[in-house]
Write a protein that holds these residues in place. Sequence first.
Motif, mmCIF file in Angstrom:
data_model
loop_
_atom_site.group_PDB
_atom_site.id
_atom_site.type_symbol
_atom_site.label_atom_id
_atom_site.label_comp_id
_atom_site.label_asym_id
_atom_site.label_seq_id
_atom_site.Cartn_x
_atom_site.Cartn_y
_atom_site.Cartn_z
ATOM 1 N N GLU A 2 0.825 -1.212 0.000
ATOM 2 C CA GLU A 2 0.000 0.000 0.000
ATOM 3 C C GLU A 2 0.862 1.266 0.000
ATOM 4 O O GLU A 2 1.847 1.355 0.719
ATOM 5 N N GLN A 3 0.435 2.194 -0.820
ATOM 6 C CA GLN A 3 1.172 3.459 -0.902
ATOM 7 C C GLN A 3 0.674 4.405 0.199
ATOM 8 O O GLN A 3 -0.520 4.628 0.312
ATOM 9 N N TYR A 6 2.348 9.955 -1.330
ATOM 10 C CA TYR A 6 2.434 10.146 -2.775
ATOM 11 C C TYR A 6 2.771 11.604 -3.066
ATOM 12 O O TYR A 6 2.052 12.524 -2.650
ATOM 13 N N ASP A 37 7.026 7.983 -4.226
ATOM 14 C CA ASP A 37 6.004 7.443 -3.339
ATOM 15 C C ASP A 37 6.689 6.612 -2.251
ATOM 16 O O ASP A 37 7.833 6.198 -2.413
ATOM 17 N N ARG A 39 5.908 3.310 0.417
ATOM 18 C CA ARG A 39 4.947 2.226 0.691
ATOM 19 C C ARG A 39 4.895 1.898 2.175
ATOM 20 O O ARG A 39 5.880 2.111 2.879
#
Lengths: 322, 261
Positions: A2-3, A6, A37, A39
Amino acid sequence: MEQVIYVENLRRDFIKTKGLIRRKRTVTAAVDGITFDVRRGEIFGILGENGAGKTTTIKMLITLLTPTSGVCKVLGYNTYGEEKKIRNRINFIFGGEMGVYRRLSGRDNLQYFANLYHIPMAEAKRKVNEVLEIVGLTDKADALAETYSKGMIQRLQISRGLMNDAEIFFMDEPTIGLDPLGARTQRNLIRTLKEHGKTIVLTTHYLYEAEELCDRIAIMNKGKIVALDTPQGLKDLLENTKTIELVIKHSMTNLYERIKEISGVRSVEFKEGEENDIYLIKYDRDLDILSEVLNLTCDITSFSQKELTLEDVFIHLMGDKV
Amino acid sequence: MRNAIRIILGTMRIQIKNSFVRPMYRFCLIVNPIGNTILLYYMFRNSSMSNFMTYVILGAGLSSLWECICFSSVGDINRERWYGTLPVIFCAPAGFNLIVLGKIIGNTVLSLASMAITVFTAKLLFGAGIQIANLPGFIPAFLMAVCTFVVISQVFAYLLTLSRKTTLFMNCLSIPIALVCGFVIPAELLPDWLLPLSYSLPMTWAVKLIRGTFDVNFTGKEYLLCFTVQLIEVLLYTIAFQLLYRIIEREVKIKASLELM
């Protein structure tokens, strides 16, 4: 994965005006259109020289500074305009001896921060003891923070971050000024945070630290990201380069220049000794450097092939000016 | 609401602890009112005013109270900046305005001691007490004065987050405000051109009102006028602050003025 962060084309300008009558306006782009980004659960490092834009980037991410343009999202929310949705889910730690009330005890500091993060009183008391234990400050919990060492203040800051069970920790040079033992304790704490599933964004000047801790690293120069990859990925940027250290007796006066002139040699660092000089040579993988140097001198005392480090990559990316 | 009260109370507690350990604050809180009382006593002793002790005690007490609040509440922004805690409290989910309010109330509560010290000094050194002519009027007037100090300090404290030259502004605010608002000398003695500024500050009315409660000739109509004007001004400043604070928070994030560098 999952990011959780961003950033796209993010820019932050600082404007300075000088003069009373003829006002001169200077615009400096501290961060100049960066994109990356982060994670969930990873340790993301930001490396760069002083003034590269690392701290400004962190400050925009923690909702302290307004971006001039671009996208800056943390946990899916804009850091400008949606700060309230972010603030209780993150925490930040600045290096040095700042960020705590020095005239209060460690316990009082934490209890107050618990209050500011809306943690119920009973839970706060339990949590204070728990986090003090994690960072190893239980014995000193009731001593004034001004009696703490730099390393202890850093640990107190980390415990502040643990109070609200932050999902993301932003650390700006967390080991700056710490002695080797303190820095190691700090690095171990950072690893523990990762083991607990926390995401960590850290800036550092210490390349070995970044290499040791980070899953991915962004290297910044003059507000821009010049490289972003895993430590190994970054090293692969120089996969065609090898490094050798040669110890050579004083013999020729212009040996340094002659080595530099060899085709395929990328850079030469020279250190003069009493009897022997040390040459650190970076060269193309295909080059038989030993034969080339032996053509110039037979006074090689010893040699050793060096492992490529992140520092080599950093210096290469900074254009060898470091 | 419960959370807000907890934050204010928690901040007050920390603020009182933090303030009292500072030697400069202790000086402002304890030594300053004693010095002010002695100086003002000798300044007013030979004046023709029959109620000069009221001026001495109220003047010294209110000046010391204002200095304590001004130097601590406004100076706190700078201290937080030096401690590196200003960004921490600015980004805390509790909300910066509530934290600043808690700090100011904490300072005000602690600073009230300077009023008590003034009364005690006057009694001890000069055997002079104060006679409150209108005690039922004095209590709301005093509470209103405290509210006024809190509101004004909050406006100043918030405005000073915009600048790193907090100490300079703080020094500029301390004595001029005490003079313009008539803490020591009645505001009516100021030049005409300064009166609009004086009357636009609710502290002027607070001092007038409190001083009035010591005067038997101060009528109920005068009391009501002073109280109403003060209340309106406090409300106006509160509304202005509510509008301002969003702008200030935005500006702080644009100007990056929360830290030393």
